[in-house]
Motif scaffolding. Sequence first.
Motif, mmCIF file in Angstrom:
data_model
loop_
_atom_site.group_PDB
_atom_site.id
_atom_site.type_symbol
_atom_site.label_atom_id
_atom_site.label_comp_id
_atom_site.label_asym_id
_atom_site.label_seq_id
_atom_site.Cartn_x
_atom_site.Cartn_y
_atom_site.Cartn_z
ATOM 1 N N VAL A 58 -11.027 -38.501 31.381
ATOM 2 C CA VAL A 58 -11.458 -37.274 30.244
ATOM 3 C C VAL A 58 -10.596 -36.897 30.415
ATOM 4 O O VAL A 58 -10.163 -35.675 30.814
ATOM 5 N N HIS A 59 -9.974 -36.645 28.660
ATOM 6 C CA HIS A 59 -8.821 -36.299 28.207
ATOM 7 C C HIS A 59 -9.406 -33.889 28.494
ATOM 8 O O HIS A 59 -10.361 -33.773 27.892
ATOM 9 N N GLY A 60 -8.082 -33.069 27.763
ATOM 10 C CA GLY A 60 -8.670 -32.017 27.959
ATOM 11 C C GLY A 60 -8.137 -31.097 26.382
ATOM 12 O O GLY A 60 -7.947 -32.268 25.456
ATOM 13 N N TRP A 61 -7.700 -30.336 26.158
ATOM 14 C CA TRP A 61 -6.777 -29.914 24.299
ATOM 15 C C TRP A 61 -5.725 -30.268 24.382
ATOM 16 O O TRP A 61 -4.993 -30.784 24.819
ATOM 17 N N GLY A 62 -6.147 -30.851 22.832
ATOM 18 C CA GLY A 62 -5.056 -31.337 21.922
ATOM 19 C C GLY A 62 -4.803 -32.892 22.333
ATOM 20 O O GLY A 62 -3.617 -33.198 22.497
ATOM 21 N N ALA A 63 -5.886 -33.599 23.478
ATOM 22 C CA ALA A 63 -5.009 -34.657 24.323
ATOM 23 C C ALA A 63 -5.949 -35.818 23.230
ATOM 24 O O ALA A 63 -6.909 -35.519 22.983
ATOM 25 N N GLY A 64 -6.350 -36.645 24.208
ATOM 26 C CA GLY A 64 -6.571 -38.165 23.650
ATOM 27 C C GLY A 64 -6.226 -39.183 24.590
ATOM 28 O O GLY A 64 -5.985 -39.245 25.170
ATOM 29 N N LEU A 65 -6.199 -40.305 23.964
ATOM 30 C CA LEU A 65 -6.335 -41.870 24.543
ATOM 31 C C LEU A 65 -4.983 -42.198 24.847
ATOM 32 O O LEU A 65 -4.733 -42.582 25.683
ATOM 33 N N HIS A 66 -3.619 -41.399 24.421
ATOM 34 C CA HIS A 66 -2.578 -41.062 24.323
ATOM 35 C C HIS A 66 -2.249 -41.003 26.059
ATOM 36 O O HIS A 66 -0.695 -41.072 26.523
ATOM 37 N N SER A 67 -2.714 -39.834 26.202
ATOM 38 C CA SER A 67 -2.400 -39.262 27.256
ATOM 39 C C SER A 67 -3.390 -39.680 28.705
ATOM 40 O O SER A 67 -2.570 -39.344 29.810
ATOM 41 N N GLN A 68 -4.238 -40.060 28.055
ATOM 42 C CA GLN A 68 -4.877 -41.207 29.372
ATOM 43 C C GLN A 68 -3.970 -43.069 30.168
ATOM 44 O O GLN A 68 -4.071 -42.704 30.719
ATOM 45 N N MET A 69 -3.441 -43.000 28.331
ATOM 46 C CA MET A 69 -3.168 -44.394 28.783
ATOM 47 C C MET A 69 -2.104 -45.146 30.019
ATOM 48 O O MET A 69 -2.058 -45.586 30.780
ATOM 49 N N PRO A 70 -0.820 -43.621 30.139
ATOM 50 C CA PRO A 70 -0.057 -44.360 31.066
ATOM 51 C C PRO A 70 -0.455 -44.515 32.365
ATOM 52 O O PRO A 70 -0.369 -45.457 33.401
ATOM 53 N N LEU A 71 -1.503 -43.410 32.880
ATOM 54 C CA LEU A 71 -2.755 -43.921 34.346
ATOM 55 C C LEU A 71 -3.415 -45.013 34.586
ATOM 56 O O LEU A 71 -3.263 -45.786 35.674
ATOM 57 N N ALA A 72 -3.913 -44.240 33.520
ATOM 58 C CA ALA A 72 -4.772 -45.887 32.969
ATOM 59 C C ALA A 72 -4.656 -47.386 33.145
ATOM 60 O O ALA A 72 -4.421 -48.664 33.976
ATOM 61 N N LYS A 73 -2.981 -47.560 32.658
ATOM 62 C CA LYS A 73 -2.267 -49.022 32.338
ATOM 63 C C LYS A 73 -1.728 -49.343 33.983
ATOM 64 O O LYS A 73 -1.699 -50.365 34.611
ATOM 65 N N SER A 151 -6.907 -31.201 32.800
ATOM 66 C CA SER A 151 -7.291 -29.840 31.832
ATOM 67 C C SER A 151 -8.620 -28.934 31.774
ATOM 68 O O SER A 151 -9.467 -29.064 31.947
ATOM 69 N N MET A 152 -8.545 -28.916 29.714
ATOM 70 C CA MET A 152 -10.295 -28.358 30.029
ATOM 71 C C MET A 152 -11.309 -29.916 30.016
ATOM 72 O O MET A 152 -12.489 -28.940 30.219
ATOM 73 N N GLY A 153 -10.743 -30.828 30.454
ATOM 74 C CA GLY A 153 -11.349 -32.275 31.167
ATOM 75 C C GLY A 153 -12.283 -31.805 32.460
ATOM 76 O O GLY A 153 -13.279 -32.609 32.609
ATOM 77 N N ALA A 154 -11.214 -31.335 32.907
ATOM 78 C CA ALA A 154 -11.337 -31.375 34.772
ATOM 79 C C ALA A 154 -12.356 -30.090 34.621
ATOM 80 O O ALA A 154 -13.156 -29.908 35.855
#
Length: 312
Positions: A58-73, A151-154
């Motif tokens: 779950v991403h936060g403010w101003g983020a998206g899939l691009h911020s999640q991908m490094p950890l997911a991969k 962030s806001m996702g938390a």
Amino acid sequence: MITKRNKRLIAWTMAIGAIVVILVLGMFMYLSKNSLDRPTSQQKTTATNHSTTPVLFVHGWGAGLHSQMPLAKKAIRQGVAQKGLYVYVGPSGQVVMYGHLPRHPKKSPEILVKFPNAYMGEFKEAAALHKVLIMLKRHYHVTQYNAIGHSMGAYALTIQSERDGNSPQLPRVNKLVLIAGPYDGILNRHKWDQPTSGALSRLWDDRAGQNHLLRNGQPKIKHPEYQLLMKHRRQFPRQAHILNIYGNVENGTNSDGTVTVTSALSLGSILKDQVASYQVRGFHGRLAKHPYLESKNHRVQQTIINYLWGAK
């Protein structure tokens, strides 16, 4: 002169010596193979405690899939997770899911959630998460889940769990990794993407050096967003396990540049005595910057992988 008896003795000695050499070589090869095949302590922990529980990102403010991908991969590369679903929440709240979620996965399927507006705020994110979780149980038969929120996702994961975490319509929350959550305010730095009007603008209500934790773990200044979480804390699912991660860039603000350590750690006074387990990990230095914690900080990423898929 060598007699026939001596010749036989030499022959027997050589034969026995050859057998001993073969046995020693065989034992060496066996032990070497075993040592090569034996996993390291970290690999052994991962295999022994292998989890197949789906993981929401779950991403936060101003983020998206691009911020999640490094950890997911990274989790996929380490063999503990597999591709699952991409979840897109539309502008009017409709939920569309792409991908595949096996009924009996061998690894944890990853579920990456993308909100239509990266600046929609945690309360709308929480409402959208509620819809997503209902669909996961109804259409994909998910009975429990882990989640990673930044962030806001938390904050969204926290408030959603308080509001509906015990609903039979939803899968049960197991482990939550909450990264740099603004539980008691966000630093007002007058950035370009910071709202200056409307309800969301009131969330940027923190100042560097203004607040601190009291002996009871509560912040001295209790902002409205903290008060809301504290008010409904008893409704948070008791079976949940929490890992609260914060950053400190060590620049004198006692923050990750966006969320103060005080704001992030105020979660402890809300949930520490409410959940099955509550842990805190702090990270310091340049890579402890707010947007880097999930996407670029390898120590944070490995800590999360160990927590979700390693020993408790």
